[in-house]
Design a protein around this motif. Structure first.
Motif, PDB file in Angstrom:
ATOM      1  N   UNK A  80      30.877 -13.164   3.775  1.00  0.00           N
ATOM      2  CA  UNK A  80      31.722 -12.226   3.055  1.00  0.00           C
ATOM      3  C   UNK A  80      32.510 -11.322   3.986  1.00  0.00           C
ATOM      4  N   UNK A  81      33.783 -11.096   3.678  1.00  0.00           N
ATOM      5  CA  UNK A  81      34.629 -10.221   4.495  1.00  0.00           C
ATOM      6  C   UNK A  81      34.382  -8.769   4.090  1.00  0.00           C
ATOM      7  N   UNK A  82      33.688  -8.056   4.927  1.00  0.00           N
ATOM      8  CA  UNK A  82      33.320  -6.677   4.628  1.00  0.00           C
ATOM      9  C   UNK A  82      34.481  -5.697   4.759  1.00  0.00           C
ATOM     10  N   UNK A  83      35.522  -6.120   5.450  1.00  0.00           N
ATOM     11  CA  UNK A  83      36.659  -5.225   5.671  1.00  0.00           C
ATOM     12  C   UNK A  83      37.800  -5.453   4.684  1.00  0.00           C
ATOM     13  N   UNK A  84      37.551  -6.262   3.641  1.00  0.00           N
ATOM     14  CA  UNK A  84      38.645  -6.577   2.708  1.00  0.00           C
ATOM     15  C   UNK A  84      38.083  -6.856   1.307  1.00  0.00           C
ATOM     16  N   UNK A  85      37.355  -5.875   0.754  1.00  0.00           N
ATOM     17  CA  UNK A  85      36.803  -6.002  -0.593  1.00  0.00           C
ATOM     18  C   UNK A  85      37.890  -5.639  -1.605  1.00  0.00           C
ATOM     19  N   UNK A  86      38.101  -6.496  -2.589  1.00  0.00           N
ATOM     20  CA  UNK A  86      39.116  -6.240  -3.616  1.00  0.00           C
ATOM     21  C   UNK A  86      38.471  -5.645  -4.861  1.00  0.00           C
ATOM     22  N   UNK A  87      39.015  -4.518  -5.313  1.00  0.00           N
ATOM     23  CA  UNK A  87      38.535  -3.890  -6.545  1.00  0.00           C
ATOM     24  C   UNK A  87      39.685  -3.819  -7.538  1.00  0.00           C
ATOM     25  N   UNK A  88      39.456  -4.330  -8.748  1.00  0.00           N
ATOM     26  CA  UNK A  88      40.458  -4.297  -9.811  1.00  0.00           C
ATOM     27  C   UNK A  88      39.963  -3.359 -10.896  1.00  0.00           C
ATOM     28  N   UNK A  89      40.814  -2.389 -11.257  1.00  0.00           N
ATOM     29  CA  UNK A  89      40.408  -1.374 -12.238  1.00  0.00           C
ATOM     30  C   UNK A  89      41.507  -1.197 -13.268  1.00  0.00           C
ATOM     31  N   UNK A  90      41.085  -1.088 -14.530  1.00  0.00           N
ATOM     32  CA  UNK A  90      42.028  -0.803 -15.615  1.00  0.00           C
ATOM     33  C   UNK A  90      41.764   0.607 -16.116  1.00  0.00           C
ATOM     34  N   UNK A  91      42.799   1.459 -16.128  1.00  0.00           N
ATOM     35  CA  UNK A  91      42.597   2.833 -16.571  1.00  0.00           C
ATOM     36  C   UNK A  91      42.775   2.966 -18.074  1.00  0.00           C
ATOM     37  N   UNK A  92      42.721   4.210 -18.565  1.00  0.00           N
ATOM     38  CA  UNK A  92      42.758   4.444 -20.010  1.00  0.00           C
ATOM     39  C   UNK A  92      44.068   3.982 -20.646  1.00  0.00           C
ATOM     40  N   UNK A  93      45.150   3.982 -19.869  1.00  0.00           N
ATOM     41  CA  UNK A  93      46.455   3.573 -20.401  1.00  0.00           C
ATOM     42  C   UNK A  93      46.633   2.057 -20.423  1.00  0.00           C
ATOM     43  N   UNK A  94      45.674   1.333 -19.871  1.00  0.00           N
ATOM     44  CA  UNK A  94      45.766  -0.125 -19.816  1.00  0.00           C
ATOM     45  C   UNK A  94      46.368  -0.647 -18.527  1.00  0.00           C
ATOM     46  N   UNK A  95      46.788   0.257 -17.643  1.00  0.00           N
ATOM     47  CA  UNK A  95      47.388  -0.144 -16.367  1.00  0.00           C
ATOM     48  C   UNK A  95      46.315  -0.622 -15.402  1.00  0.00           C
ATOM     49  N   UNK A  96      46.555  -1.746 -14.738  1.00  0.00           N
ATOM     50  CA  UNK A  96      45.595  -2.295 -13.780  1.00  0.00           C
ATOM     51  C   UNK A  96      45.987  -1.906 -12.358  1.00  0.00           C
ATOM     52  N   UNK A  97      44.989  -1.527 -11.587  1.00  0.00           N
ATOM     53  CA  UNK A  97      45.195  -1.188 -10.183  1.00  0.00           C
ATOM     54  C   UNK A  97      44.337  -2.102  -9.323  1.00  0.00           C
ATOM     55  N   UNK A  98      44.930  -2.576  -8.228  1.00  0.00           N
ATOM     56  CA  UNK A  98      44.208  -3.424  -7.275  1.00  0.00           C
ATOM     57  C   UNK A  98      44.173  -2.677  -5.943  1.00  0.00           C
ATOM     58  N   UNK A  99      42.964  -2.439  -5.444  1.00  0.00           N
ATOM     59  CA  UNK A  99      42.816  -1.713  -4.178  1.00  0.00           C
ATOM     60  C   UNK A  99      41.942  -2.528  -3.230  1.00  0.00           C
ATOM     61  N   UNK A 148      39.142  -2.263  -0.098  1.00  0.00           N
ATOM     62  CA  UNK A 148      38.156  -1.360   0.482  1.00  0.00           C
ATOM     63  C   UNK A 148      37.571  -1.981   1.737  1.00  0.00           C
ATOM     64  N   UNK A 149      37.410  -1.162   2.767  1.00  0.00           N
ATOM     65  CA  UNK A 149      36.879  -1.603   4.054  1.00  0.00           C
ATOM     66  C   UNK A 149      35.486  -1.007   4.246  1.00  0.00           C
ATOM     67  N   UNK A 150      34.462  -1.834   4.067  1.00  0.00           N
ATOM     68  CA  UNK A 150      33.086  -1.348   4.195  1.00  0.00           C
ATOM     69  C   UNK A 150      32.636  -1.236   5.640  1.00  0.00           C
ATOM     70  N   UNK A 151      33.463  -1.660   6.570  1.00  0.00           N
ATOM     71  CA  UNK A 151      33.108  -1.504   7.979  1.00  0.00           C
ATOM     72  C   UNK A 151      33.501  -0.129   8.499  1.00  0.00           C
ATOM     73  N   UNK A 152      34.208   0.643   7.681  1.00  0.00           N
ATOM     74  CA  UNK A 152      34.668   1.971   8.072  1.00  0.00           C
ATOM     75  C   UNK A 152      34.071   3.005   7.127  1.00  0.00           C
ATOM     76  N   UNK A 153      33.499   4.058   7.682  1.00  0.00           N
ATOM     77  CA  UNK A 153      32.840   5.076   6.860  1.00  0.00           C
ATOM     78  C   UNK A 153      33.816   5.841   5.976  1.00  0.00           C
ATOM     79  N   UNK A 154      35.125   5.686   6.197  1.00  0.00           N
ATOM     80  CA  UNK A 154      36.123   6.352   5.355  1.00  0.00           C
ATOM     81  C   UNK A 154      36.018   5.906   3.900  1.00  0.00           C
TER      82      UNK A 154
END
Length: 268
Positions: A185-204, A206-212
């Motif tokens: 698994x690529x720890x520095x390139x985790x994809x998270x997909x989230x849908x907010x209350x308005x129905x809009x989807x966001x794709x972000x 995440x880098x788990x190799x960095x404490x940020x």
């Protein structure tokens, strides 16, 4: 002899460096020095998830009248939920609670429809408590998500949709439920997909190799978040190598069969 020794030395160095590289690729928070006994990070602001249509809410109302309490809680219907529990069992589950309709309402016995979408569980609890006070004295209200679920797929040990009893869930909690990332698994390139209350989807990403990532607004998950763990290049190369090997074996076997058939036909 000297030439052979030189090549042996080069091969050993390659093995050592590739091993170090592999360790770096699978290590979490590698920016934190190993020699530090304690590292203080900024506090992550926790934003409570908002109730959305299709959520299932477990609502418990207690009054001084046992009969009234029984009537008020009779609406916690069984709803089907597919996935895995935090205990790890998979399959179809029955979740008891009130389904939030497309208009953002739940319908409670006696009190009727109450708008709860867009509210946190604490805000919805207070809304219902005020409404209950119109009918009953000294009533107490408890409310929580009954189907707070996240989906985790890709290079994890146990990909599934997990129904979690706690709404304060971090991405590390979710990956722990899924048995952690595999070695590929690529720890520095985790994809998270989230849908907010308005129905809009966001794709972000995440880098788990960095404490940020611990300070990211996406560190705490929301209901229905979708997490994808991408395979590393070594996994892809390994899969391609296996596929090429299988093709070579099949080709060789096919060529051998053709040769045998040709020999048998020529001897007739």
């Amino acid at each position: 002899m000297k030439f052979n020794l030189m090549w042996c030395f080069v091969i050993i160095l390659n093995i050592i460096f590739s091993s170090c590289s592999s360790i770096k690729n699978i290590k979490y928070f590698k920016d934190i020095p190993d020699d530090k006994l304690e590292t203080v990070l900024a506090k992550v602001p926790y934003i409570e998830p908002k109730i959305q249509p299709d959520d299932i809410l477990s609502v418990s109302i207690q009054t001084v009248d046992p009969n009234a309490t029984q009537i008020l809680n009779a609406g916690n219907l069984q709803n089907a939920a597919i996935g895995a529990t935090s205990a790890g069992s998979t399959g179809s589950q029955s979740v008891s609670g009130y389904l939030v309709d497309n208009s953002g309402n739940i319908e409670l016995p006696v009190m009727g429809k109450i708008k709860v979408s867009g509210s946190t569980t604490e805000e919805a609890r207070e809304i219902i408590r005020i409404k209950t006070a119109e009918f009953f004295k000294n009533a107490t209200v408890n409310l929580r998500f009954a189907n707070f679920r996240v989906s985790i797929v890709g290079e994890v040990a146990k990909p599934a949709t997990y129904v979690i009893s706690n709404e304060k869930v971090t991405i590390l909690d979710a990956l722990a439920l899924a048995g952690d990332l595999t070695i590929y698994g690529k720890r520095d390139n985790i994809t998270l997909i989230r849908q907010d209350e308005s129905g809009e989807r966001k794709v972000v990403k995440l880098d788990l190799t960095n404490s940020a990532v611990l300070n990211s607004p996406y560190y705490y998950l929301r209901q229905n978040d979708y997490i994808y763990v991408e395979p590393s290049n070594s996994k892809i190369a390994s899969s391609d190598a296996i596929q090429n090997r299988n093709i070579s074996i099949i080709t060789a076997v096919g060529a051998s069969l053709i040769s045998v058939i040709a020999i048998l036909l020529s001897t007739r």
